[in-house]
Design a protein around this motif. Structure first.
Motif, PDB file in Angstrom:
ATOM      1  N   GLY A  43      65.070  42.852  53.543  1.00 17.77           N
ATOM      2  CA  GLY A  43      66.019  43.617  52.753  1.00 17.77           C
ATOM      3  C   GLY A  43      66.190  43.031  51.368  1.00 17.77           C
ATOM      4  N   PRO A  44      66.875  43.756  50.478  1.00 14.31           N
ATOM      5  CA  PRO A  44      66.958  43.346  49.072  1.00 14.31           C
ATOM      6  C   PRO A  44      67.746  42.067  48.816  1.00 14.31           C
ATOM      7  CG  PRO A  44      68.382  45.229  49.484  1.00 14.31           C
ATOM      8  CD  PRO A  44      67.581  45.005  50.742  1.00 14.31           C
ATOM      9  N   ASP A  45      68.593  41.663  49.751  1.00 14.31           N
ATOM     10  CA  ASP A  45      69.401  40.462  49.529  1.00 14.31           C
ATOM     11  C   ASP A  45      68.851  39.223  50.227  1.00 14.31           C
ATOM     12  OD1 ASP A  45      71.174  41.816  47.905  1.00 14.31           O
ATOM     13  OD2 ASP A  45      72.444  42.416  49.589  1.00 14.31           O
ATOM     14  N   GLU A  46      67.723  39.393  50.914  1.00 15.54           N
ATOM     15  CA  GLU A  46      67.098  38.262  51.601  1.00 15.54           C
ATOM     16  C   GLU A  46      65.687  38.082  51.067  1.00 15.54           C
ATOM     17  OE1 GLU A  46      67.686  37.968  55.891  1.00 15.54           O
ATOM     18  OE2 GLU A  46      68.996  39.724  55.708  1.00 15.54           O
TER      19      GLU A  46
ATOM     20  N   LEU B 247      70.003  24.779  48.904  1.00 15.31           N
ATOM     21  CA  LEU B 247      69.897  26.216  48.648  1.00 15.31           C
ATOM     22  C   LEU B 247      69.263  27.000  49.802  1.00 15.31           C
ATOM     23  CD1 LEU B 247      68.998  26.267  44.849  1.00 15.31           C
ATOM     24  CD2 LEU B 247      71.122  27.049  45.915  1.00 15.31           C
ATOM     25  N   PRO B 248      68.177  26.529  50.405  1.00 17.84           N
ATOM     26  CA  PRO B 248      67.577  27.322  51.487  1.00 17.84           C
ATOM     27  C   PRO B 248      68.450  27.430  52.729  1.00 17.84           C
ATOM     28  CG  PRO B 248      66.032  25.660  50.710  1.00 17.84           C
ATOM     29  CD  PRO B 248      67.347  25.375  50.061  1.00 17.84           C
ATOM     30  N   ASP B 249      69.422  26.544  52.872  1.00  9.54           N
ATOM     31  CA  ASP B 249      70.308  26.567  54.041  1.00  9.54           C
ATOM     32  C   ASP B 249      71.575  27.392  53.822  1.00  9.54           C
ATOM     33  OD1 ASP B 249      68.546  24.918  55.393  1.00  9.54           O
ATOM     34  OD2 ASP B 249      69.590  23.083  54.785  1.00  9.54           O
ATOM     35  N   ARG B 250      71.755  27.961  52.654  1.00  7.24           N
ATOM     36  CA  ARG B 250      73.000  28.657  52.316  1.00  7.24           C
ATOM     37  C   ARG B 250      73.121  30.036  52.939  1.00  7.24           C
ATOM     38  NH1 ARG B 250      73.954  29.109  46.231  1.00  7.24           N
ATOM     39  NH2 ARG B 250      75.880  30.030  46.982  1.00  7.24           N
TER      40      ARG B 250
ATOM     41  N   GLY C 257      81.189  23.784  45.951  1.00  4.14           N
ATOM     42  CA  GLY C 257      80.589  22.768  46.801  1.00  4.14           C
ATOM     43  C   GLY C 257      79.483  21.951  46.187  1.00  4.14           C
ATOM     44  N   ASP C 258      79.619  21.498  44.960  1.00  2.00           N
ATOM     45  CA  ASP C 258      78.621  20.598  44.408  1.00  2.00           C
ATOM     46  C   ASP C 258      78.764  19.251  45.107  1.00  2.00           C
ATOM     47  OD1 ASP C 258      76.703  19.307  42.956  1.00  2.00           O
ATOM     48  OD2 ASP C 258      77.898  19.132  41.132  1.00  2.00           O
TER      49      ASP C 258
END
Length: 176
Positions: free
Chosen positions: A168-171, A27-30, A17-18
């Motif tokens: 958590g580690p992924d956020e 990026l912050p909305d992904r 999705g470029d």
């Protein structure tokens, strides 16, 4: 031609999705902070690891507001941005133990930044001897740590700070 083996970069090359839009807005909305390399978020800004780091831990503090003009930030966003730079420096100190740091912005097209229409502050940890014979003699920079490992170090260091929430580690760490 100098070749550098960097297998972690394939994720960036093959990303979906470029859209040609601003990556600092997208990026912050992904909803994929770790994959996007977003380590921490505050109300008006976020801390992102640089995909092409100068040194391990090379981070950028980026306001959510899309502007290339520093004077366009209102007082609240400006203060929040500065506080996140301060917390990023503390996380880098605690997580990576550098000997110093460089901070700065490339404002405007002629300043040399690759994204000039969305301001951001670079925070680059420095160690004694990190500029050694490799860049001087062979025009090659050696990054000694994988970006995922750097993410873990900084995520943990941000999580140890006062006034944060660790989802958590992924956020990303949420600075309250």
């Amino acid at each position: 031609m100098e070749q550098v083996f960097a297998p972690w970069r394939i994720e960036w090359v093959e990303r979906d999705g470029d859209s040609g839009g601003c990556p600092f807005c997208e990026l912050p909305d992904r909803d994929a902070d770790r994959e996007s390399r977003i380590v921490a978020r505050s109300e008006h800004a976020f801390c992102l690891l640089n995909n092409a780091p100068y040194n391990p831990g090379h981070a950028m503090v980026i306001p959510y507001r899309h502007t290339g003009s520093y004077p366009d930030l209102d007082d609240e966003a400006l203060l929040d941005h500065s506080r996140l730079v301060q917390r990023t420096l503390a996380a880098i100190d605690d997580g990576l133990d550098p000997d110093g740091a460089n901070t700065g912005m490339n404002l405007g097209d002629s300043a040399g930044g690759s994204i000039d229409d969305h301001l951001h502050t670079h925070v680059v940890p420095r160690w004694q001897g990190d500029t050694n014979f490799m860049p001087v003699v062979s025009d090659t920079k050696v990054i000694v740590e994988a970006i995922d490992d750097t993410y873990d170090h900084l995520h943990d260091a941000f999580a140890a700070q006062d006034g944060v929430r660790d989802p958590g580690p992924d956020e990303a760490i949420v600075i309250e």
